[in-house]
Enzyme design. Sequence first.
Site, PDB file in Angstrom:
ATOM      1  N   LYS A  69      22.479  80.860  63.600  1.00 42.97           N
ATOM      2  CA  LYS A  69      23.866  81.027  64.032  1.00 42.97           C
ATOM      3  C   LYS A  69      24.766  81.350  62.831  1.00 42.97           C
ATOM      4  O   LYS A  69      25.666  82.173  62.927  1.00 42.97           O
ATOM      5  CB  LYS A  69      24.340  79.746  64.753  1.00 42.97           C
ATOM      6  CG  LYS A  69      23.686  79.585  66.129  1.00 42.97           C
ATOM      7  CD  LYS A  69      23.826  78.191  66.737  1.00 42.97           C
ATOM      8  CE  LYS A  69      22.989  78.105  68.013  1.00 42.97           C
ATOM      9  NZ  LYS A  69      22.944  76.766  68.619  1.00 42.97           N
ATOM     10  N   ASP A 123      30.139  76.296  73.782  1.00 42.99           N
ATOM     11  CA  ASP A 123      28.830  76.093  74.411  1.00 42.99           C
ATOM     12  C   ASP A 123      28.958  75.950  75.929  1.00 42.99           C
ATOM     13  O   ASP A 123      27.961  76.063  76.649  1.00 42.99           O
ATOM     14  CB  ASP A 123      28.167  74.814  73.852  1.00 42.99           C
ATOM     15  CG  ASP A 123      26.983  75.142  72.958  1.00 42.99           C
ATOM     16  OD1 ASP A 123      26.526  76.302  72.972  1.00 42.99           O
ATOM     17  OD2 ASP A 123      26.513  74.233  72.245  1.00 42.99           O
ATOM     18  N   GLN A 129      25.160  70.739  67.731  1.00 47.56           N
ATOM     19  CA  GLN A 129      23.781  71.160  67.984  1.00 47.56           C
ATOM     20  C   GLN A 129      23.028  70.049  68.723  1.00 47.56           C
ATOM     21  O   GLN A 129      22.926  68.926  68.239  1.00 47.56           O
ATOM     22  CB  GLN A 129      23.085  71.505  66.663  1.00 47.56           C
ATOM     23  CG  GLN A 129      21.695  72.093  66.831  1.00 47.56           C
ATOM     24  CD  GLN A 129      21.698  73.474  67.493  1.00 47.56           C
ATOM     25  OE1 GLN A 129      22.546  74.317  67.212  1.00 47.56           O
ATOM     26  NE2 GLN A 129      20.769  73.690  68.420  1.00 47.56           N
TER      27      GLN A 129
END
Lengths: 368, 368
Positions: A128, A195, A172
Amino acid sequence: MVLKNKCKNVAVSMWRKNMLVLSTSRSLNTLAPSFHDNRILKSPTLVSLDFPDVWTCSTANSNQPTPVPKRASEHTAKVIDGKQIAEDIISAVAVQVQRMKKTIGEVPGLGVILVGERKDSQIYVHNKMKACEEAGIKFSLTEFSDKCTDEEVCNAIMRFNSDPSFHGILVQLPLPQNLNEEKVLNVLKLEKDVDGFHPMNMGNLAMRGREPLFIPCTPKGCVELLIRSGVEIMGKKAVVIGRSNIVGLPVSLLLQRHHATVSIINELTSNPEEITREADILVSAVGVPNLVRGSWLKPGAVVVDVGTHPIEDTSCEQGYRLIGDVCYEEALRVASSITPVPGGVGPMTVAMLLYNTLESARRKYNFI
Amino acid sequence: MVLKNKCKNVAVSMWRKNMLVLSTSRSLNTLAPSFHDNRILKSPTLVSLDFPDVWTCSTANSNQPTPVPKRASEHTAKVIDGKQIAEDIISAVAVQVQRMKKTIGEVPGLGVILVGERKDSQIYVHNKMKACEEAGIKFSLTEFSDKCTDEEVCNAIMRFNSDPSFHGILVQLPLPQNLNEEKVLNVLKLEKDVDGFHPMNMGNLAMRGREPLFIPCTPKGCVELLIRSGVEIMGKKAVVIGRSNIVGLPVSLLLQRHHATVSIINELTSNPEEITREADILVSAVGVPNLVRGSWLKPGAVVVDVGTHPIEDTSCEQGYRLIGDVCYEEALRVASSITPVPGGVGPMTVAMLLYNTLESARRKYNFI
C-alpha cells in the site's frame, strides 16, 4: 488426474486442520439462555449464535475423482489480469492527484496503523505504501508491537482523525486477539473510513436508496474486475462463498446492488457444489486453498478468486507459492474467465484503497 | 384448476399493472456518466443503478397450467398461527411491563408519527395503538397531513427524541413522496429506533460479531414464527423473494445470522421458480399477490408469506379480503408449514414492535 490430486491433497490437509465437530452446535436454535428468566422470545441472542467460520466439506475425504464438466479439449478460460487493471487505475489516480495538487495545492493523505509482527500484514502495508508513493498520495505509518493497548491504537487513530492532511485512515486487520477490534474501529471518523468497514457504511451499502461513503476495497475491486472484463452482472446468478465482514458480506451486498441474484454459501451449507454449479458468477472468499474444484463450476462461469494461501514449494525461489480458494488448473478448463492468484484480486484491493482515498479528499475539498 | 386460475388471474393483473420495459436498463452497467470527465472506475455510481422494484415473471402470461408437485392427496400443510403466537408474546410483554412498573415505577413508551391519509397506514397505526394499550405501554400519536414539511416531521421526532418517557419512536412508512424519508429517519435517535431501519442498525445486523440495538420487527417476527414452530434454520436453504429495506434485506441478513444458506431473488431474476424449488424455507416479501404458485415450492418446504393485498370480494362483509404473495390453496398441498394471510406475519410485526419498545426501556433503566 495429477492436477486433481494436487488440488485435493492441499484442500484435504487444510480441511482436516480446521475440522471441528459442529454437530453439537446444531441444537443452538432451541437453546434457552439461562440468564433471562423473564424471557419472551424463543430467538436466542444473535451473539450466542456467532461462532467462527469453520469450513468442512462433504467431499473433502472422498476418494472419488471429481469429474470436470466437458468443454472443448483446447478450452482455456480467459485470465483476468488484475495486475494490469490495477496499474491502469493507479495511473489514473496519479493523474487526478497531480491535477488536485496543481489546482488547489493539496494531495490526498492516507494514515495506516499496523499492530504486531504478522508477515502477511507487513507485506500488505508495504504494498500500500509503495502504491501511494507511485500515485503521489501522502502516506504515514504508525506501528505498534502486539503488546500495545486499545487506548494506544485509539489515540493513534484520533491523531489521524484530527489531522486535516489525512483523508483516509486504515487499521490493518486482523488485530492481535488482545485488542478489541470493534472498539478500535468505532473511533475511526466515518468520513475517513476508506476501508468501508464501519457499520454505518455497511448499512448504507446494504440499503436501497442509500449510498455509503466508501465501498470496501476488495469487494469493489472484484466488481470492477467484472465490469472491466465485460461481464454483465445485472440479472445474473452470483454465488459468494464465505461471509466475512471484509469480503463475503460486502461483496454479496454490492452484487445485489448491481442487481444480481445472490446466494451466500457458509460453512454449514451442505453440498455447496450444487449451488455453485448454478452460478454465472462465482466469488470465493473463504480461505480454504483449492476448495472450489472444476466440478463445482458451471461451464462458462466467471470465477473471482479472493483466496491467497502460501503453500510450500521448494521449486520456487522463496520456498513457497501462492494459491487461491479455487483449483486454478481445473477451473481454467471450465470457466469462461477467471482471476489468477496472485495477480487477480490482490492488486485491485490496493488500487481501490487509493481510489477511495482520492475520493475522500475530493469530497472534502469539493474537487470534481 | 379453479384454484389455479383464481391465483393466476389475480397475479397476472397485478403484473400487468406494474409492468415496465426494463430492457433498456440492462445497459446501465456499461454507461459512462457524463458528469465525470476524469472518471477512473468503470463502476457506475450506486444510486444510478437503483431503480424501483418492478416485478415481472416469465410465467405471468403463460396459459400453461402449473403442475403442483404430488404429495399424498390428503396432505395439508400445518398452518402457523401467527395471531396466537403474537398474543402470547404481547401477554408476556404485558407481564414484564407490569413488573417494571411495580419495581421502578416506569413503563415503556412508544411515540408514533403518521403522515397523510393512507388507509392501510391508519389501520396499522391503530393496531399498534391497541396492542400498546393491551400491554400497558404508553402510546402517543402525532399526525400530519400529507402537505406537511420535512421540518415539521423532524421536529416531532426531536420532541420524542428528547422526551425520556419515550423509549421507542416509529415513523409509519411509506411517507408521502414530497417528504425525504432518509432525511427524516436520520433525525431519529439510534437508541429509540425500534423499527431498526437506521443504517447503523442494519450494518450491525449484517456484520458478524456485531449486534444491532434493534432488529426490524417484521423480519424478527418471521424468524420467531419459524423457531416457535420448531423449524430448524441452521444449515437450511432459505430463499427470500424481494429485497426491500423493510423486509427482504433484513430478513435475508437475519436468516444468515441464523446460519441458513440464503438466496435473494429480485425482480430481474429469470426463472425464480427454479431457485424457490430448492428452498427448505421460503420467505416471500415482494408485494405481488399469488406470485408464488404451488409449483414453485419444494415438497415439505416451510413458507412464510409477508405479502398483504386487499382484493375485491363481494362475498365478504367489507367487500374485500386479504391475500398474500403465495397462492395459499396451492401451497397448502405442497408445503409442510405455512403462515396464513391474514393471521400470520402481520400480528407478529406488532408483537415485535412492543417487544423492541420493552427492550429499549429495559436497556435504558438497566432493568433485567
